[in-house]
Design a protein around this motif. Structure first.
Motif, PDB file in Angstrom:
ATOM      1  N   ASP A   1      24.415  15.986  12.054  1.00 59.55           N
ATOM      2  CA  ASP A   1      23.528  16.187  13.196  1.00 59.55           C
ATOM      3  C   ASP A   1      24.347  16.202  14.494  1.00 59.55           C
ATOM      4  N   GLU A   2      24.127  17.229  15.305  1.00 58.51           N
ATOM      5  CA  GLU A   2      24.900  17.386  16.542  1.00 58.51           C
ATOM      6  C   GLU A   2      24.730  16.204  17.498  1.00 58.51           C
ATOM      7  N   ASN A   3      23.519  15.663  17.574  1.00 60.91           N
ATOM      8  CA  ASN A   3      23.279  14.519  18.460  1.00 60.91           C
ATOM      9  C   ASN A   3      24.052  13.292  18.006  1.00 60.91           C
ATOM     10  N   LEU A   4      24.083  13.058  16.697  1.00 59.76           N
ATOM     11  CA  LEU A   4      24.844  11.921  16.180  1.00 59.76           C
ATOM     12  C   LEU A   4      26.346  12.122  16.374  1.00 59.76           C
ATOM     13  N   ILE A   5      26.802  13.332  16.199  1.00 59.53           N
ATOM     14  CA  ILE A   5      28.220  13.630  16.419  1.00 59.53           C
ATOM     15  C   ILE A   5      28.589  13.349  17.873  1.00 59.53           C
ATOM     16  N   GLU A   6      27.733  13.781  18.787  1.00 56.30           N
ATOM     17  CA  GLU A   6      27.983  13.539  20.205  1.00 56.30           C
ATOM     18  C   GLU A   6      27.999  12.037  20.508  1.00 56.30           C
ATOM     19  N   ALA A   7      27.065  11.306  19.932  1.00 62.16           N
ATOM     20  CA  ALA A   7      27.018   9.854  20.133  1.00 62.16           C
ATOM     21  C   ALA A   7      28.294   9.191  19.602  1.00 62.16           C
ATOM     22  N   LEU A   8      28.771   9.648  18.445  1.00 60.61           N
ATOM     23  CA  LEU A   8      29.994   9.087  17.874  1.00 60.61           C
ATOM     24  C   LEU A   8      31.217   9.400  18.735  1.00 60.61           C
ATOM     25  N   ILE A   9      31.214  10.561  19.349  1.00 59.26           N
ATOM     26  CA  ILE A   9      32.320  10.915  20.248  1.00 59.26           C
ATOM     27  C   ILE A   9      32.333   9.975  21.455  1.00 59.26           C
ATOM     28  N   PHE A  10      31.169   9.737  22.033  1.00 58.82           N
ATOM     29  CA  PHE A  10      31.086   8.806  23.163  1.00 58.82           C
ATOM     30  C   PHE A  10      31.482   7.394  22.742  1.00 58.82           C
ATOM     31  N   GLU A  11      31.036   6.998  21.560  1.00 57.94           N
ATOM     32  CA  GLU A  11      31.374   5.666  21.049  1.00 57.94           C
ATOM     33  C   GLU A  11      32.882   5.533  20.849  1.00 57.94           C
ATOM     34  N   GLN A  12      33.504   6.584  20.327  1.00 55.50           N
ATOM     35  CA  GLN A  12      34.957   6.562  20.133  1.00 55.50           C
ATOM     36  C   GLN A  12      35.681   6.428  21.467  1.00 55.50           C
ATOM     37  N   SER A  13      35.195   7.131  22.459  1.00 54.54           N
ATOM     38  CA  SER A  13      35.784   7.047  23.794  1.00 54.54           C
ATOM     39  C   SER A  13      35.655   5.631  24.351  1.00 54.54           C
ATOM     40  N   ALA A  14      34.500   5.028  24.158  1.00 55.19           N
ATOM     41  CA  ALA A  14      34.286   3.650  24.614  1.00 55.19           C
ATOM     42  C   ALA A  14      35.198   2.684  23.859  1.00 55.19           C
ATOM     43  N   ASN A  15      35.356   2.897  22.561  1.00 53.69           N
ATOM     44  CA  ASN A  15      36.245   2.042  21.763  1.00 53.69           C
ATOM     45  C   ASN A  15      37.692   2.156  22.233  1.00 53.69           C
ATOM     46  N   GLU A  16      38.109   3.361  22.565  1.00 49.16           N
ATOM     47  CA  GLU A  16      39.475   3.545  23.063  1.00 49.16           C
ATOM     48  C   GLU A  16      39.670   2.811  24.390  1.00 49.16           C
ATOM     49  N   ALA A  17      38.665   2.874  25.255  1.00 48.31           N
ATOM     50  CA  ALA A  17      38.741   2.164  26.536  1.00 48.31           C
ATOM     51  C   ALA A  17      38.803   0.657  26.310  1.00 48.31           C
ATOM     52  N   ARG A  18      37.997   0.161  25.375  1.00 47.50           N
ATOM     53  CA  ARG A  18      38.030  -1.276  25.056  1.00 47.50           C
ATOM     54  C   ARG A  18      39.400  -1.687  24.519  1.00 47.50           C
ATOM     55  N   MET A  19      39.958  -0.866  23.635  1.00 47.70           N
ATOM     56  CA  MET A  19      41.265  -1.186  23.057  1.00 47.70           C
ATOM     57  C   MET A  19      42.334  -1.199  24.150  1.00 47.70           C
ATOM     58  N   ASN A  20      42.281  -0.238  25.051  1.00 45.30           N
ATOM     59  CA  ASN A  20      43.233  -0.225  26.161  1.00 45.30           C
ATOM     60  C   ASN A  20      43.118  -1.492  26.996  1.00 45.30           C
ATOM     61  N   TYR A  21      41.887  -1.921  27.239  1.00 45.78           N
ATOM     62  CA  TYR A  21      41.661  -3.156  27.981  1.00 45.78           C
ATOM     63  C   TYR A  21      42.257  -4.357  27.245  1.00 45.78           C
TER      64      TYR A  21
END
Length: 74
Positions: free
Chosen positions: A46-66
């Motif tokens: 599902d395109e909406n779920l894929i988009e949500a996972l992309i945003f989640e991955q971006s947030a996870n990367e930001a958290r890891m950097n922090y």
């Protein structure tokens, strides 16, 4: 070094060790979340779920950097 200074130094070292342990735990949980996100990304269609996972991955990367920045500062 007097007794009070030694005690304060020991307490400071204990606090740093606790902070490091907490950071390790947080990083391990985040790594598991990143792996889960990647697994879901590979099976979701599902395109909406894929988009949500992309945003989640971006947030996870930001958290890891922090967390990495915090680990370097200890």
């Amino acid at each position: 070094m007097n007794l009070l200074a030694k005690r304060e130094e020991k307490e400071r070292i204990k606090r740093k060790e606790k902070e490091r342990a907490q950071l390790r735990d947080d990083m391990q949980r985040l790594e598991a979340e990143i792996r889960r996100n990647e697994s879901l990304f590979n099976i979701v269609t599902d395109e909406n779920l894929i988009e949500a996972l992309i945003f989640e991955q971006s947030a996870n990367e930001a958290r890891m950097n922090y967390l990495l920045q915090q680990a370097r500062s200890i």
